[in-house]
Design an enzyme around this catalytic site. Structure first.
Site, PDB file in Angstrom:
ATOM      1  N   HIS A 122     -32.333  63.324  28.205  1.00 31.12           N
ATOM      2  CA  HIS A 122     -33.511  63.245  29.066  1.00 31.12           C
ATOM      3  C   HIS A 122     -33.290  62.275  30.221  1.00 31.12           C
ATOM      4  O   HIS A 122     -33.598  62.592  31.382  1.00 31.12           O
ATOM      5  CB  HIS A 122     -34.728  62.807  28.251  1.00 31.12           C
ATOM      6  CG  HIS A 122     -35.947  62.521  29.087  1.00 31.12           C
ATOM      7  ND1 HIS A 122     -36.849  63.500  29.463  1.00 31.12           N
ATOM      8  CD2 HIS A 122     -36.397  61.360  29.646  1.00 31.12           C
ATOM      9  CE1 HIS A 122     -37.793  62.960  30.200  1.00 31.12           C
ATOM     10  NE2 HIS A 122     -37.552  61.658  30.331  1.00 31.12           N
ATOM     11  N   GLU A 123     -32.773  61.084  29.921  1.00 33.90           N
ATOM     12  CA  GLU A 123     -32.537  60.108  30.982  1.00 33.90           C
ATOM     13  C   GLU A 123     -31.484  60.602  31.964  1.00 33.90           C
ATOM     14  O   GLU A 123     -31.568  60.341  33.168  1.00 33.90           O
ATOM     15  CB  GLU A 123     -32.131  58.757  30.389  1.00 33.90           C
ATOM     16  CG  GLU A 123     -33.187  58.124  29.484  1.00 33.90           C
ATOM     17  CD  GLU A 123     -34.549  58.013  30.126  1.00 33.90           C
ATOM     18  OE1 GLU A 123     -34.637  57.931  31.372  1.00 33.90           O
ATOM     19  OE2 GLU A 123     -35.554  58.015  29.387  1.00 33.90           O
ATOM     20  N   HIS A 126     -32.949  62.746  34.624  1.00 34.14           N
ATOM     21  CA  HIS A 126     -33.413  62.039  35.824  1.00 34.14           C
ATOM     22  C   HIS A 126     -32.267  61.796  36.797  1.00 34.14           C
ATOM     23  O   HIS A 126     -32.453  61.874  38.021  1.00 34.14           O
ATOM     24  CB  HIS A 126     -34.031  60.696  35.434  1.00 34.14           C
ATOM     25  CG  HIS A 126     -35.347  60.820  34.728  1.00 34.14           C
ATOM     26  ND1 HIS A 126     -36.396  61.568  35.225  1.00 34.14           N
ATOM     27  CD2 HIS A 126     -35.798  60.281  33.557  1.00 34.14           C
ATOM     28  CE1 HIS A 126     -37.439  61.483  34.415  1.00 34.14           C
ATOM     29  NE2 HIS A 126     -37.084  60.709  33.384  1.00 34.14           N
ATOM     30  N   HIS A 130     -32.013  63.069  40.649  1.00 33.20           N
ATOM     31  CA  HIS A 130     -31.644  62.210  41.768  1.00 33.20           C
ATOM     32  C   HIS A 130     -30.502  62.820  42.577  1.00 33.20           C
ATOM     33  O   HIS A 130     -30.516  62.814  43.818  1.00 33.20           O
ATOM     34  CB  HIS A 130     -31.248  60.834  41.243  1.00 33.20           C
ATOM     35  CG  HIS A 130     -31.108  59.790  42.305  1.00 33.20           C
ATOM     36  ND1 HIS A 130     -30.503  58.576  42.087  1.00 33.20           N
ATOM     37  CD2 HIS A 130     -31.493  59.779  43.620  1.00 33.20           C
ATOM     38  CE1 HIS A 130     -30.524  57.876  43.196  1.00 33.20           C
ATOM     39  NE2 HIS A 130     -31.114  58.576  44.142  1.00 33.20           N
TER      40      HIS A 130
END
Length: 253
Positions: A122-123, A126, A130
């Site tokens: 999940h991280e 991100h 980006h």
């Protein structure tokens, strides 16, 4: 973080009730709504913790740690300038676009289970956002400095504005505008978090990183994590509307 924020807003609402007896019915209505939201927030947070504890016992057959999962997802997406690091605490995982780091809590970084793989992926979702210039993440990043400053003074401006509603209503309006920025941030956060989870789950499945049982556990973990952001957004919207109603009522008086 959500519970702390709601607690501060709830305290302000209590003062509001005491100082605005003419608005007793409106205040009581908000107290009931705020209480319901806080209860729901507590239930969701408790459920999230229990889910992560449960899926932390579902060990991965591939034997990979959360850090290894994260590094592979970044590599598979052609991302070479993001570091995966360990950060203290529990459920403190986050992606920092400023220094391009995927920060994983110690348990997630080192453990080899379905919950750790879900959070790590999940991280990294991100980080992928980006890298591709995902518009909602870009918008949220632009709001971060505003929200950081607003959070430091907002509750005091709102409190002072409520107490001075009869003599200086403009102060409460300033507080409402500041609070609206934090509400916008919580709303913008929703698509960012859901999209990151979708990217994570799609990668885990497409690369066959997990067994069907492990994949189901990862999906369930992220589902409950996303619901904490939904509760935060609903609470922020309800509180904003309440402050607006106080301001409008003060102007009429």
């Amino acid at each position: 973080m959500t519970l702390t924020k709601n607690g501060a807003e709830f305290a302000i609402s209590l003062v509001t009730l005491i100082k605005n007896l003419k608005n007793k019915d409106m205040g009581m209505g908000y107290l009931i709504l705020a209480g319901a939201i806080m209860l729901f927030s507590w239930l969701v947070s408790s459920r999230l913790k229990s889910k992560f504890e449960h899926y932390s016992k579902l060990h991965l057959q591939n034997g990979m740690t959360g850090a290894e999962i994260a590094e592979k997802m970044l590599a598979d997406n052609g991302i070479r300038d993001v570091r995966v690091i360990s950060t203290p605490g529990r459920l403190t995982d986050h992606y920092n676009p400023a220094d391009k780091t995927v920060n994983l809590s110690e348990a997630v970084y080192n453990q080899r289970n379905a919950a750790a793989s879900a959070v790590a992926a999940h991280e990294c979702g991100h980080a992928v956002q980006h890298a591709v210039g995902y518009e909602w993440l870009t918008m949220r990043s632009k709001l971060v400095p505003v929200v950081s400053v607003a959070s430091s003074y907002m509750q005091w401006i709102l409190l002072a504005g409520i107490l001075m509603i009869k003599t200086f209503p403009g102060l409460l309006l300033v507080g409402i505008i500041i609070f609206a920025a934090t509400t916008l941030f919580s709303i913008v956060t929703l698509p960012v978090e859901y999209d990151a989870s979708n990217r994570a789950l799609a990668w885990l499945e497409n690369k066959r990183m997990l067994t069907p049982q492990e994949q189901a556990g990862a999906k369930d973990s992220l589902k409950w994590a996303a619901r904490t952001y939904v509760v935060a957004a609903l609470g922020s919207i309800a509180t904003l509307l309440y402050y607006i109603s106080i301001y409008m009522g003060g102007r009429r008086d």
